[in-house]
Design a protein around this motif. Structure first.
Motif, PDB file in Angstrom:
ATOM      1  N   PRO A  14       0.889  -1.159   0.194  1.00  0.00           N
ATOM      2  CA  PRO A  14      -0.031   0.004  -0.005  1.00  0.00           C
ATOM      3  C   PRO A  14       0.754   1.253  -0.065  1.00  0.00           C
ATOM      4  O   PRO A  14       1.724   1.384   0.649  1.00  0.00           O
ATOM      5  N   ARG A  67      -4.521   9.906  -8.448  1.00  0.00           N
ATOM      6  CA  ARG A  67      -3.518   8.829  -8.080  1.00  0.00           C
ATOM      7  C   ARG A  67      -3.023   8.260  -9.384  1.00  0.00           C
ATOM      8  O   ARG A  67      -1.909   7.696  -9.469  1.00  0.00           O
ATOM      9  N   ASN A  85       0.124   5.812  -5.040  1.00  0.00           N
ATOM     10  CA  ASN A  85      -0.477   5.626  -3.745  1.00  0.00           C
ATOM     11  C   ASN A  85      -1.588   4.668  -3.738  1.00  0.00           C
ATOM     12  O   ASN A  85      -2.684   4.838  -3.691  1.00  0.00           O
ATOM     13  N   LYS A  87      -4.027   1.509  -3.234  1.00  0.00           N
ATOM     14  CA  LYS A  87      -4.704   0.951  -2.073  1.00  0.00           C
ATOM     15  C   LYS A  87      -5.041  -0.199  -2.306  1.00  0.00           C
ATOM     16  O   LYS A  87      -5.062  -1.002  -3.594  1.00  0.00           O
TER      17      LYS A  87
END
Length: 119
Positions: A14, A67, A85, A87
């Motif tokens: 992450p 992102r 970034n 996730k």
């Protein structure tokens, strides 16, 4: 015959980054849209991002805005998806597509790239 060859998936923590590539060949359209959809582990399909050959206009899903960045190289007919970034919810198989618009109906598809975001 249109062919889309993808590369660049993988496993990342992450907050990490990955870049997907999609090289297109075998087409003769003056105008096209190229981009990515993704299929989640829950088997949901989501439009991620597209870019048009006409004016390089872009489209992003709300979940990836800020992102992810899509771009293309017109000389090599290659599209890129820079994913920053990342996730856990970005985990999915990412499929490159080419069409006259950013929709699935009638699209050509790449083989898919697995992106896994996990600690």
């Amino acid at each position: 015959q249109v062919q889309l060859v993808e590369s660049g998936g993988g496993l990342v923590h992450p907050g990490g980054s990955l870049r997907l590539s999609c090289a297109a060949s075998g087409f003769s359209y003056d105008y096209y849209v190229i981009g990515w959809f993704r299929q989640t582990p829950e088997n949901e399909r989501e439009r991620v991002s597209c870019i048009s050959s006409g004016d390089d206009s872009t489209l992003y899903a709300d979940s990836v805005k800020g992102r992810f960045t899509i771009s293309r190289d017109s000389a090599t007919h290659t599209a890129y998806l820079q994913m920053n970034n990342l996730k856990a919810e970005d985990t999915a198989v990412y499929y490159c597509m080419m069409n006259v618009d950013c929709q699935t109906y009638g699209a050509y598809w790449g083989q898919g790239s697995q992106v896994t975001v996990s600690s």
